[in-house]
Design a protein around this motif. Structure first.
Motif, PDB file in Angstrom:
ATOM      1  N   ALA A  10      34.890  30.959 -36.232  1.00  8.62           N
ATOM      2  CA  ALA A  10      35.914  30.663 -35.223  1.00  8.62           C
ATOM      3  C   ALA A  10      37.034  31.689 -35.292  1.00  8.62           C
ATOM      4  CB  ALA A  10      36.460  29.252 -35.437  1.00  8.62           C
ATOM      5  N   GLN A  11      37.460  32.010 -36.495  1.00  7.78           N
ATOM      6  CA  GLN A  11      38.511  33.017 -36.657  1.00  7.78           C
ATOM      7  C   GLN A  11      38.064  34.366 -36.102  1.00  7.78           C
ATOM      8  OE1 GLN A  11      39.154  32.751 -40.870  1.00  7.78           O
ATOM      9  NE2 GLN A  11      40.679  31.121 -40.692  1.00  7.78           N
ATOM     10  N   ALA A  12      36.820  34.723 -36.357  1.00  5.69           N
ATOM     11  CA  ALA A  12      36.301  36.004 -35.866  1.00  5.69           C
ATOM     12  C   ALA A  12      36.258  36.017 -34.338  1.00  5.69           C
ATOM     13  CB  ALA A  12      34.904  36.265 -36.444  1.00  5.69           C
ATOM     14  N   LEU A  13      35.832  34.916 -33.731  1.00  4.69           N
ATOM     15  CA  LEU A  13      35.803  34.845 -32.264  1.00  4.69           C
ATOM     16  C   LEU A  13      37.208  34.908 -31.677  1.00  4.69           C
ATOM     17  CD1 LEU A  13      33.037  32.136 -31.695  1.00  4.69           C
ATOM     18  CD2 LEU A  13      32.900  34.573 -31.112  1.00  4.69           C
ATOM     19  N   LEU A  14      38.157  34.254 -32.333  1.00  5.14           N
ATOM     20  CA  LEU A  14      39.544  34.307 -31.868  1.00  5.14           C
ATOM     21  C   LEU A  14      40.091  35.728 -31.970  1.00  5.14           C
ATOM     22  CD1 LEU A  14      40.835  30.966 -33.384  1.00  5.14           C
ATOM     23  CD2 LEU A  14      40.759  31.530 -30.942  1.00  5.14           C
ATOM     24  N   GLU A  15      39.809  36.395 -33.075  1.00  6.10           N
ATOM     25  CA  GLU A  15      40.241  37.801 -33.251  1.00  6.10           C
ATOM     26  C   GLU A  15      39.657  38.671 -32.141  1.00  6.10           C
ATOM     27  OE1 GLU A  15      42.000  39.740 -35.461  1.00  6.10           O
ATOM     28  OE2 GLU A  15      42.503  38.332 -37.052  1.00  6.10           O
ATOM     29  N   GLU A  16      38.354  38.478 -31.899  1.00  7.65           N
ATOM     30  CA  GLU A  16      37.658  39.254 -30.862  1.00  7.65           C
ATOM     31  C   GLU A  16      38.288  39.016 -29.491  1.00  7.65           C
ATOM     32  OE1 GLU A  16      33.291  38.913 -28.829  1.00  7.65           O
ATOM     33  OE2 GLU A  16      33.339  38.919 -31.031  1.00  7.65           O
ATOM     34  N   ALA A  17      38.763  37.791 -29.260  1.00  9.77           N
ATOM     35  CA  ALA A  17      39.397  37.455 -27.979  1.00  9.77           C
ATOM     36  C   ALA A  17      40.859  37.886 -27.925  1.00  9.77           C
ATOM     37  CB  ALA A  17      39.291  35.951 -27.735  1.00  9.77           C
ATOM     38  N   GLY A  18      41.360  38.495 -29.004  1.00  7.11           N
ATOM     39  CA  GLY A  18      42.728  38.983 -29.007  1.00  7.11           C
ATOM     40  C   GLY A  18      43.747  38.016 -29.582  1.00  7.11           C
ATOM     41  N   TYR A  19      43.283  37.042 -30.350  1.00  9.83           N
ATOM     42  CA  TYR A  19      44.189  36.060 -30.964  1.00  9.83           C
ATOM     43  C   TYR A  19      44.070  36.114 -32.481  1.00  9.83           C
ATOM     44  CZ  TYR A  19      44.541  34.041 -26.303  1.00  9.83           C
ATOM     45  OH  TYR A  19      44.775  33.852 -24.967  1.00  9.83           O
ATOM     46  N   PRO A  20      44.866  36.952 -33.125  1.00  9.29           N
ATOM     47  CA  PRO A  20      44.861  36.949 -34.595  1.00  9.29           C
ATOM     48  C   PRO A  20      45.370  35.606 -35.101  1.00  9.29           C
ATOM     49  CG  PRO A  20      46.577  38.412 -33.741  1.00  9.29           C
ATOM     50  CD  PRO A  20      45.814  37.905 -32.560  1.00  9.29           C
ATOM     51  N   PRO A  21      45.085  35.252 -36.347  1.00 12.38           N
ATOM     52  CA  PRO A  21      45.490  33.948 -36.887  1.00 12.38           C
ATOM     53  C   PRO A  21      46.967  33.637 -36.623  1.00 12.38           C
ATOM     54  CG  PRO A  21      44.117  35.090 -38.469  1.00 12.38           C
ATOM     55  CD  PRO A  21      44.383  36.065 -37.355  1.00 12.38           C
ATOM     56  N   GLY A  22      47.209  32.446 -36.112  1.00 14.12           N
ATOM     57  CA  GLY A  22      48.559  31.972 -35.864  1.00 14.12           C
ATOM     58  C   GLY A  22      49.158  32.386 -34.536  1.00 14.12           C
ATOM     59  N   SER A  23      48.416  33.108 -33.708  1.00 14.01           N
ATOM     60  CA  SER A  23      48.986  33.594 -32.449  1.00 14.01           C
ATOM     61  C   SER A  23      48.595  32.752 -31.229  1.00 14.01           C
ATOM     62  CB  SER A  23      48.572  35.049 -32.202  1.00 14.01           C
ATOM     63  OG  SER A  23      47.179  35.136 -31.965  1.00 14.01           O
ATOM     64  N   LEU A  24      47.672  31.829 -31.385  1.00 15.87           N
ATOM     65  CA  LEU A  24      47.245  30.988 -30.257  1.00 15.87           C
ATOM     66  C   LEU A  24      47.862  29.605 -30.397  1.00 15.87           C
ATOM     67  CD1 LEU A  24      45.540  30.548 -27.704  1.00 15.87           C
ATOM     68  CD2 LEU A  24      43.624  29.920 -29.211  1.00 15.87           C
ATOM     69  N   ASP A  25      48.593  29.194 -29.367  1.00 13.95           N
ATOM     70  CA  ASP A  25      49.201  27.864 -29.308  1.00 13.95           C
ATOM     71  C   ASP A  25      48.456  27.035 -28.280  1.00 13.95           C
ATOM     72  OD1 ASP A  25      51.248  28.611 -31.122  1.00 13.95           O
ATOM     73  OD2 ASP A  25      52.380  29.503 -29.478  1.00 13.95           O
ATOM     74  N   VAL A  26      48.034  25.837 -28.668  1.00  7.80           N
ATOM     75  CA  VAL A  26      47.291  24.945 -27.783  1.00  7.80           C
ATOM     76  C   VAL A  26      47.929  23.567 -27.819  1.00  7.80           C
ATOM     77  CG1 VAL A  26      45.043  23.842 -27.368  1.00  7.80           C
ATOM     78  CG2 VAL A  26      45.134  26.196 -28.177  1.00  7.80           C
ATOM     79  N   VAL A  27      48.050  22.944 -26.641  1.00  7.71           N
ATOM     80  CA  VAL A  27      48.554  21.577 -26.544  1.00  7.71           C
ATOM     81  C   VAL A  27      47.366  20.661 -26.268  1.00  7.71           C
ATOM     82  CG1 VAL A  27      50.041  19.982 -25.274  1.00  7.71           C
ATOM     83  CG2 VAL A  27      50.807  22.330 -25.711  1.00  7.71           C
ATOM     84  N   PHE A  28      47.222  19.643 -27.102  1.00  6.54           N
ATOM     85  CA  PHE A  28      46.135  18.666 -27.002  1.00  6.54           C
ATOM     86  C   PHE A  28      46.744  17.372 -26.479  1.00  6.54           C
ATOM     87  CE2 PHE A  28      42.147  17.263 -29.576  1.00  6.54           C
ATOM     88  CZ  PHE A  28      41.782  16.367 -28.585  1.00  6.54           C
ATOM     89  N   LYS A  29      46.418  17.010 -25.227  1.00  3.74           N
ATOM     90  CA  LYS A  29      46.957  15.794 -24.622  1.00  3.74           C
ATOM     91  C   LYS A  29      45.996  14.639 -24.842  1.00  3.74           C
ATOM     92  CE  LYS A  29      49.764  18.031 -21.104  1.00  3.74           C
ATOM     93  NZ  LYS A  29      50.153  18.074 -19.681  1.00  3.74           N
ATOM     94  N   VAL A  30      46.522  13.571 -25.467  1.00  3.59           N
ATOM     95  CA  VAL A  30      45.711  12.370 -25.699  1.00  3.59           C
ATOM     96  C   VAL A  30      46.493  11.147 -25.231  1.00  3.59           C
ATOM     97  CG1 VAL A  30      44.413  13.315 -27.642  1.00  3.59           C
ATOM     98  CG2 VAL A  30      46.525  12.083 -28.068  1.00  3.59           C
ATOM     99  N   THR A  31      45.740  10.117 -24.911  1.00  3.88           N
ATOM    100  CA  THR A  31      46.377   8.880 -24.480  1.00  3.88           C
ATOM    101  C   THR A  31      46.534   7.925 -25.655  1.00  3.88           C
ATOM    102  OG1 THR A  31      46.220   6.938 -23.058  1.00  3.88           O
ATOM    103  CG2 THR A  31      44.151   7.929 -23.716  1.00  3.88           C
ATOM    104  N   THR A  32      47.677   7.282 -25.708  1.00  7.22           N
ATOM    105  CA  THR A  32      47.912   6.275 -26.746  1.00  7.22           C
ATOM    106  C   THR A  32      47.176   4.982 -26.425  1.00  7.22           C
ATOM    107  OG1 THR A  32      49.934   5.603 -25.594  1.00  7.22           O
ATOM    108  CG2 THR A  32      50.150   7.218 -27.384  1.00  7.22           C
ATOM    109  N   ASN A  33      46.545   4.925 -25.252  1.00  8.18           N
ATOM    110  CA  ASN A  33      45.750   3.764 -24.865  1.00  8.18           C
ATOM    111  C   ASN A  33      44.582   3.565 -25.833  1.00  8.18           C
ATOM    112  OD1 ASN A  33      45.370   1.680 -22.794  1.00  8.18           O
ATOM    113  ND2 ASN A  33      43.467   2.768 -22.352  1.00  8.18           N
ATOM    114  N   TYR A  34      44.109   4.662 -26.394  1.00  8.42           N
ATOM    115  CA  TYR A  34      43.019   4.626 -27.373  1.00  8.42           C
ATOM    116  C   TYR A  34      43.539   5.200 -28.677  1.00  8.42           C
ATOM    117  CZ  TYR A  34      40.139   4.150 -23.172  1.00  8.42           C
ATOM    118  OH  TYR A  34      39.603   3.742 -21.988  1.00  8.42           O
ATOM    119  N   PRO A  35      43.979   4.360 -29.611  1.00 12.30           N
ATOM    120  CA  PRO A  35      44.539   4.878 -30.868  1.00 12.30           C
ATOM    121  C   PRO A  35      43.584   5.813 -31.622  1.00 12.30           C
ATOM    122  CG  PRO A  35      44.989   2.531 -30.649  1.00 12.30           C
ATOM    123  CD  PRO A  35      44.062   2.905 -29.526  1.00 12.30           C
ATOM    124  N   TYR A  36      42.283   5.579 -31.522  1.00 13.47           N
ATOM    125  CA  TYR A  36      41.343   6.455 -32.222  1.00 13.47           C
ATOM    126  C   TYR A  36      41.311   7.844 -31.596  1.00 13.47           C
ATOM    127  CZ  TYR A  36      38.352   4.421 -28.594  1.00 13.47           C
ATOM    128  OH  TYR A  36      37.851   3.976 -27.397  1.00 13.47           O
TER     129      TYR A  36
END
Length: 184
Positions: A10-36
């Motif tokens: 995964a790190q190698a693919l991210l590097e290849e895509a131009g995202y060295p470690p720590g440079s990609l920020d992602v927001v994960f939206k989840v609903t509290t309707n399902y605690p799991y």
């Protein structure tokens, strides 16, 4: 099929895509309707961090999740529970066909569209099953979804409970208990 976790890959693919470690920020939206979902997102965020991705979890009410993710398609990463969609046509056509009613991710793959349409017209159960297996393989090969777990959909009841044959609604995505009764 289960994929092996490969953080180095995964790190190698991210590097290849131009995202060295720590440079990609992602927001994960989840609903509290399902605690799991929230708990699962926390686990996924830890895996993402181990791969060098900065993941923030945004917990939304069900109404906000529907508005932002389902309607506005305003998300980078999310998760959904499709527990009650059992019938293959409803599942594969509605989730993965370009015009599918549950295709909020806007998946558009002409091969899946063609196979889903072909399966709809196939009357031989074995041939239809083979088409659905091909659709599953395409979804897997292209990582269109990552299935985290399968919930047990069994329904159990004591011998005095009747009407359970009417629980699953014909649309395959609702459970109806209004015709369930107890003896005595």
């Amino acid at each position: 099929m289960q994929r092996a976790q490969d953080l180095e890959g995964a790190q190698a693919l991210l590097e290849e895509a131009g995202y060295p470690p720590g440079s990609l920020d992602v927001v994960f939206k989840v609903t509290t309707n399902y605690p799991y979902h929230v708990e699962s997102a926390q686990i996924i965020a830890e895996w993402a961090r181990a791969a060098g991705v900065n993941m923030t979890i945004e917990q939304l009410t069900w109404a906000d999740w529907l508005s932002q993710v389902w309607v506005d398609r305003d998300f980078e990463m999310t998760m959904m529970n499709f527990f009650t969609i059992w019938e293959p046509d409803r599942l594969y056509y509605s989730l993965y066909h370009t015009t599918g009613g549950f295709n909020y991710r806007q998946i558009s793959d002409p091969m899946i569209d063609e196979m889903a349409e072909q399966a709809r017209g196939e009357t031989d159960p074995a041939e239809r099953l083979a088409i659905y297996r091909d659709i599953q393989q395409r979804i897997y090969d292209n990582a269109l979804d990552v299935i985290l777990w399968y919930r047990n959909g069994s329904i159990g009841a004591a011998p005095g409970v009747g009407g359970l044959d009417t629980v699953v609604h014909p649309n395959g995505s609702n459970l109806n208990f209004h015709r369930v009764w107890l003896d005595g």
